[in-house]
Design a protein around this motif. Structure first.
Motif, mmCIF file in Angstrom:
data_model
loop_
_atom_site.group_PDB
_atom_site.id
_atom_site.type_symbol
_atom_site.label_atom_id
_atom_site.label_comp_id
_atom_site.label_asym_id
_atom_site.label_seq_id
_atom_site.Cartn_x
_atom_site.Cartn_y
_atom_site.Cartn_z
ATOM 1 N N PRO A 50 -71.228 58.333 -75.352
ATOM 2 C CA PRO A 50 -71.284 57.879 -76.743
ATOM 3 C C PRO A 50 -72.357 56.813 -76.966
ATOM 4 O O PRO A 50 -72.984 56.786 -78.030
ATOM 5 C CB PRO A 50 -69.890 57.294 -76.995
ATOM 6 N N ALA A 51 -72.599 55.952 -75.989
ATOM 7 C CA ALA A 51 -73.621 54.912 -76.150
ATOM 8 C C ALA A 51 -75.009 55.529 -76.300
ATOM 9 O O ALA A 51 -75.808 55.117 -77.154
ATOM 10 C CB ALA A 51 -73.598 53.955 -74.953
ATOM 11 N N PHE A 52 -75.319 56.532 -75.492
ATOM 12 C CA PHE A 52 -76.619 57.205 -75.582
ATOM 13 C C PHE A 52 -76.741 57.945 -76.908
ATOM 14 O O PHE A 52 -77.795 57.897 -77.561
ATOM 15 C CB PHE A 52 -76.790 58.171 -74.414
ATOM 16 N N GLN A 53 -75.686 58.620 -77.313
ATOM 17 C CA GLN A 53 -75.712 59.345 -78.576
ATOM 18 C C GLN A 53 -75.909 58.391 -79.754
ATOM 19 O O GLN A 53 -76.584 58.731 -80.726
ATOM 20 C CB GLN A 53 -74.426 60.158 -78.747
ATOM 21 N N GLU A 54 -75.339 57.202 -79.658
ATOM 22 C CA GLU A 54 -75.524 56.208 -80.716
ATOM 23 C C GLU A 54 -76.974 55.738 -80.783
ATOM 24 O O GLU A 54 -77.539 55.583 -81.875
ATOM 25 C CB GLU A 54 -74.584 55.014 -80.491
ATOM 26 N N VAL A 55 -77.602 55.513 -79.639
ATOM 27 C CA VAL A 55 -79.013 55.115 -79.624
ATOM 28 C C VAL A 55 -79.863 56.215 -80.247
ATOM 29 O O VAL A 55 -80.748 55.943 -81.066
ATOM 30 C CB VAL A 55 -79.481 54.788 -78.189
ATOM 31 N N ARG A 58 -79.331 56.303 -84.082
ATOM 32 C CA ARG A 58 -80.052 55.224 -84.757
ATOM 33 C C ARG A 58 -81.546 55.510 -84.829
ATOM 34 O O ARG A 58 -82.194 55.223 -85.834
ATOM 35 C CB ARG A 58 -79.815 53.900 -84.045
ATOM 36 N N TYR A 59 -82.092 56.059 -83.748
ATOM 37 C CA TYR A 59 -83.500 56.418 -83.728
ATOM 38 C C TYR A 59 -83.807 57.467 -84.796
ATOM 39 O O TYR A 59 -84.733 57.311 -85.597
ATOM 40 C CB TYR A 59 -83.872 56.947 -82.335
ATOM 41 N N ARG A 60 -83.010 58.515 -84.826
ATOM 42 C CA ARG A 60 -83.245 59.601 -85.772
ATOM 43 C C ARG A 60 -83.050 59.165 -87.216
ATOM 44 O O ARG A 60 -83.758 59.640 -88.106
ATOM 45 C CB ARG A 60 -82.328 60.773 -85.452
ATOM 46 N N HIS A 120 -87.048 47.680 -86.385
ATOM 47 C CA HIS A 120 -85.836 48.487 -86.269
ATOM 48 C C HIS A 120 -85.463 48.696 -84.804
ATOM 49 O O HIS A 120 -84.294 48.566 -84.424
ATOM 50 C CB HIS A 120 -86.044 49.833 -86.961
ATOM 51 N N ALA A 121 -86.446 49.006 -83.983
ATOM 52 C CA ALA A 121 -86.177 49.215 -82.558
ATOM 53 C C ALA A 121 -85.647 47.934 -81.924
ATOM 54 O O ALA A 121 -84.675 47.969 -81.166
ATOM 55 C CB ALA A 121 -87.445 49.674 -81.844
ATOM 56 N N ARG A 122 -86.256 46.818 -82.252
ATOM 57 C CA ARG A 122 -85.840 45.543 -81.658
ATOM 58 C C ARG A 122 -84.420 45.165 -82.083
ATOM 59 O O ARG A 122 -83.618 44.715 -81.264
ATOM 60 C CB ARG A 122 -86.833 44.451 -82.061
ATOM 61 N N ALA A 128 -79.184 48.120 -76.724
ATOM 62 C CA ALA A 128 -78.310 49.204 -76.255
ATOM 63 C C ALA A 128 -79.046 50.108 -75.262
ATOM 64 O O ALA A 128 -78.474 50.523 -74.250
ATOM 65 C CB ALA A 128 -77.816 50.030 -77.442
ATOM 66 N N ALA A 129 -80.323 50.386 -75.520
ATOM 67 C CA ALA A 129 -81.094 51.225 -74.601
ATOM 68 C C ALA A 129 -81.304 50.520 -73.267
ATOM 69 O O ALA A 129 -81.246 51.155 -72.207
ATOM 70 C CB ALA A 129 -82.437 51.586 -75.227
#
Length: 146
Positions: A50-55, A58-60, A120-122, A128-129
């Motif tokens: 779930p953590a990877f999917q959340e990152v 957010r990116y998308r 946004h990335a920061r 999380a990444a």
């Protein structure tokens, strides 16, 4: 061998010499699939987390709308330059016309979008990444793959 593995994962077809189109085996998605050994299994586990999917979400959520907006703005500029030369030639101030202002606006938009993406990335993804990266490295070290 790697190409065959990619084709199997993608559900590719093997036409073979007879051209019958036998379907290659596909991975099972019922939860009963055997875990992959070593780092490959760890990376798949992380990718499904779930953590990877959340990152990724957010990116998308930032990149797709921003890209569409920028492309629409760019295409509007190109279409206006070709379809409405009279509008683009209209003076704004002295020798500066609408086309020059819109062209400079393209550069400004690029810089603003770059700044917004970095911000946004920061604020939304980097922490999380980074945590995912450290967790993944620890798991691969534990598996003797690092």
């Amino acid at each position: 061998m790697d190409q065959l593995d990619e084709q199997e994962r993608a559900g590719a077809r093997d036409d073979g010499p007879g051209g019958r189109g036998t379907e290659l085996p596909r991975p099972r998605h019922d939860g009963a699939a055997q875990p992959l050994p070593g780092a490959a299994g760890i990376y798949l586990e992380v990718q499904r987390s779930p953590a990877f999917q959340e990152v990724r979400r957010r990116y998308r959520r930032f990149v797709f709308p921003a890209t569409l907006a920028f492309l629409a703005w760019y295409l509007a500029y190109v279409v206006a330059a070709t379809a409405a030369p009279g509008l683009m030639a209209r003076p704004v101030a002295g020798a500066v016309n609408v086309a020059m202002v819109a062209g400079l606006g393209q550069f400004l938009t690029t810089f603003v979008l770059t700044w917004a993406y970095a911000r946004h990335a920061r604020l939304r993804r980097d922490r999380a990444a980074l945590e995912l990266r450290w967790d993944t490295q620890e798991m691969t070290r534990g598996a003797g793959q690092w």
